[in-house]
Structures are given as C-alpha cells and as structure tokens.
Design an enzyme around this catalytic site. Sequence first.
Site, mmCIF file in Angstrom:
data_model
loop_
_atom_site.group_PDB
_atom_site.id
_atom_site.type_symbol
_atom_site.label_atom_id
_atom_site.label_comp_id
_atom_site.label_asym_id
_atom_site.label_seq_id
_atom_site.Cartn_x
_atom_site.Cartn_y
_atom_site.Cartn_z
ATOM 1 N N LYS A 35 0.869 -1.194 0.000
ATOM 2 C CA LYS A 35 0.000 0.000 0.000
ATOM 3 C C LYS A 35 0.892 1.226 0.000
ATOM 4 C CE LYS A 35 -4.434 0.939 0.152
ATOM 5 N NZ LYS A 35 -5.571 0.113 -0.267
ATOM 6 N N ASP B 265 -6.915 4.429 -4.530
ATOM 7 C CA ASP B 265 -7.589 4.286 -3.233
ATOM 8 C C ASP B 265 -8.187 5.673 -2.962
ATOM 9 O OD1 ASP B 265 -7.677 2.193 -0.826
ATOM 10 O OD2 ASP B 265 -7.399 4.144 0.101
#
Length: 447
Positions: free
Chosen positions: A127, A167
């Site tokens: 991430k 995201d």
Amino acid sequence: MIDEKLQPILNEVMNRNAGEQEFHQAVKEVLESLGRVIAKRPYYADNALIERLCEPERQIIFRVPWIDDNGQVQINRGFRVQFNSALGPYKGGIRFHPSVNVGIIKFLGFEQTFKNALTGMPIGGGKGGSDFNPRGRSDREVMRFCQSFMSELHRHLGEYTDVPAGDIGVGGREIGYMFGQYKRLTNKYEAGVLTGKALFHGGSRARREATGYGATYFVERMLATRGETFEGKRTVVSGSGNVAIYTMEKVLEFGGIIAACSDSNGYVVDDNGIDLDLVKEIKEVRRGRLSEYVKLRGAGAHYIEDGSIWDVPCAVAMPSATQNELTGRDAKRLITNGVMAVGEGANMPSTPDAVKLFQDAGVLFAPGKAANAGGVATSALEMQQNASRDSWTFEKTETRLAEIMRDIHDRCAETADEYGAPGDYVLGANIAGFVRVAEAMDALGVI
Ligand code: NDP
Ligand code: 2IT
C-alpha cells in the site's frame, strides 16, 4: 480474545510500531482469529510465520516537493509499504488524504496481504500514499504532485515487482498522471505497472465498478444463506466516492433502495431513494460536495451536517468511506433499527466493538478484506490482460468478478465452519487468507 501464544507477538508489534494505532488494530483482529489455527498446526507458530507476516518486507518514506499554482513550494510525504511478496508482486492502492501516515499505510498493507491471498490470484500485498490533500487543488497542481510522487516511487515499482492502483483520493486522473511520469522516466510502455488505467492505456473494463459491485455480490450471497435478497431492502451506503457509487449502482440493480449516502461533511437522506445519476454528476463530473444534492434534487431530500449516517434506519449497511467510521454507538443504533446485514466496502470501517456487537446480535457481517476484494481482484484481471496484450469485454470481466466474489464468500464460510465458528466471516477470512500466505512463505524458505 488472543491466544496466550500469540499475545507476545502483538506486544512486539505494538512496541516496534509505537503509536501506529490503526496498524495495531488490524494486527490484533487477525491474531484473535489465529488461535484456532496454531492449535491445529503449531508449525506456523514454531517457525515464526506469524511474526514474519507482521513485519513488512520493505518500507519506503520519501519527500515529495512540488510547486502550487501560486508558485509556492509545497512539501508532502510519500509512502510505499511493500508488505509481502510470497504470492506475487506487491499489489495495493495509493491513498492521497491529509490523514495519511505510516501507521495507516501499514494497516492497509497488512489487510491487503490477506485480502489478496483470499482472491486466489498471484498477487502479494502492499500500500502507498501521501498526506497530500487533492481537495480544492487544480488539475495542474494534481498533475505536478503526481509527477513528483512518481519521480521517486518509480524506482521501486515494476510489473514483476510492485503494482499500485487507486484508493481514497486517487482515481483515473491520478493514475493517468502517474503512468505518464513512469513511462517517461523508464522509457517503457509497461502497462502492467499500474492498474485502474484508462482503457486506451490498457485499463480493464469494470475496474472502476469492481469494488462496489464486488461488495454487493458478496452481500447478496451472504443474504442468500438466510433466504434473503436485496429486493425492496433499504440500504445505507456511507461515502460517495468510487466504492460507494458503484455499490449503490449494483444495489439498485438488485432491487434495493438507497436510503442515504454521505461525504466527510455530512449525509443525504432522500425519501424517494437516492438519485444516483445526480450523485455521479456532483461527485464524478463536478468534483463537488454532497451538500449540493438537496438544492438540485428538491422536495424529499435532506442534508444533515455532522451527525451519523448510521442513524438512518436500514436493513443493509455498507460502510464505504474510511476506517473506523462506524462505531459501537452506531452499531447499537443499526441493530435497534433492525439491520440484517453489514458489508464493508471500505477497509476496516467498523471499530472492533461495533464488529462484536453485530456478531453477538446475529447480524450477517462481511469484513472488508473479503467483501471489498473485488477491486484488487479486477486489478489482477487487468494485469492478466496487460500481460497477454488483450482487452476483455465488460460482460466477461464482470462475470469473472462475480465468480471470484462467490468463491471468496464460500471460502470464508467454509473455513469458518471448518474451524468451529459457522457464520463468522471475520474468522473465516482471516484464517483462509493467513493459511494461503503462510504456506507460500514457508515454501520459499526463511527469507
Ligand atoms: P474515494 O476517494 O473515491 O471516496 C472516498 C469517500 O469517502 C468520499 O466520499 C470521502 O468524502 C469519504 N471519506 C474519506 N475520508 C473520510 C473521512 N476521514 N471521514 C469521512 N468520510 C471520508 O475513495 P474510494 O471510494 O476509492 O475508497 C473508499 C474506501 O474503500 C477506502 O477505505 C478504501 O481504502 C476502500 N477501498 C477502495 C478500493 C478501490 O478500488 N478504490 C478497493 C477496496 C477498498 P470526502 O470527499 O468528503 O473526502
Ligand atoms: O484497498 C484496496 O483493495 C484497493 N485500494 C485496491 C487495490 C488494487 O491494487 O486494486
């Protein structure tokens, strides 16, 4: 409750990552599920597979300098946590939001590792993100920021190394700017290095819709275990971004009614059901605020500033905004109002006490790492299309997505049964994800 053999692992994670509250929370939840696994297979504990899984393989933190429209130099911080590559290249989104810090990126990378394992596809977990706030920034500012961000990040990426996607705060526009800079710096048209691209750059059809559609497919299958469907059910979806919009779209297609949606300033309740086209117009076309909805929609629509969207009565709740947005207080209110199912579109949106309240009350509860896995699964389909220089139809891609979500649902349910906790999708998801990653790590030796 954490098994006494696992408590020292949590203590070590907390000491080593002091102050990283969200990361502690995510690790604790998984460790609470793993007692039953190590009781059956002590091998995992004896070989420190759990400790290895809690320590990211690599963490990159970097300066992102850029120049705003007034000629001022701005400095942000960039992150990429490459959590686990036992099953494939690191894979996971990039978040641009002022709240981003290393603890948040680490929690997301940890969750991503299990989620990606659950998809059954060849992708590891990672991430990234930045504390950059895109809100109110011009297109050109966003472009300059993305170029600076990628000027550092590109050296850590590659279609076989690390493959980011979007995201919060990162959608098609930002992916385009980042892909452009990557291409320029590497002199390679390496489409498989990023997913969520535009179609003409090798993007996949249905990737934009995938997370919301996938979460809805998951909840549909979960409802079916009780002989229920979405038909006629009032559904509340928090957020009004990518995940929320396409959750609402699929719920409507399944015959549900969208009672309310939100953004970080407030929520909208519409007596006639939310007008999704209007939400899309406000959020996707104008990049505006949800408060504009009422003026444009007219009678029957209400905008409530602050307050909690979870006060709105519903049969199905789909938190799709951000972490810890649904608290114990909210869970109590939802239960009192008769909620039947909760499906997490966002990552870790329910606080631990909320999850416990839902489960104790017999509410069907789908954790994010299972319910929202359709986004990353479709990213893996995008990688597949890029590798074969192919481009699938929307129908073919959505059909694969629906199959993948059905498989994830069933794997979680079967694992929960196998470990003596029928109906506990949290336990099922954590154990099924863990076993797949742990086996893959173990077979690689101690690396
Ligand atoms: P978007 O940026 O498209 O939308 C985010 C939405 O959530 C906006 O409505 C935003 O409101 C709201 N929101 C964000 N932060 C907060 C906050 N601190 N408090 C209240 N509301 C907030 O992001 P996505 O839809 O892509 O992501 C939503 C969630 O889904 C995240 O948890 C993400 O990690 C998760 N997710 C996303 C996937 C994807 O493919 N995009 C895949 C799987 C999970 P505002 O505009 O006011 O900020
Ligand atoms: O949380 C997530 O799964 C995502 N933001 C999507 C990740 C991806 O690589 O598609």
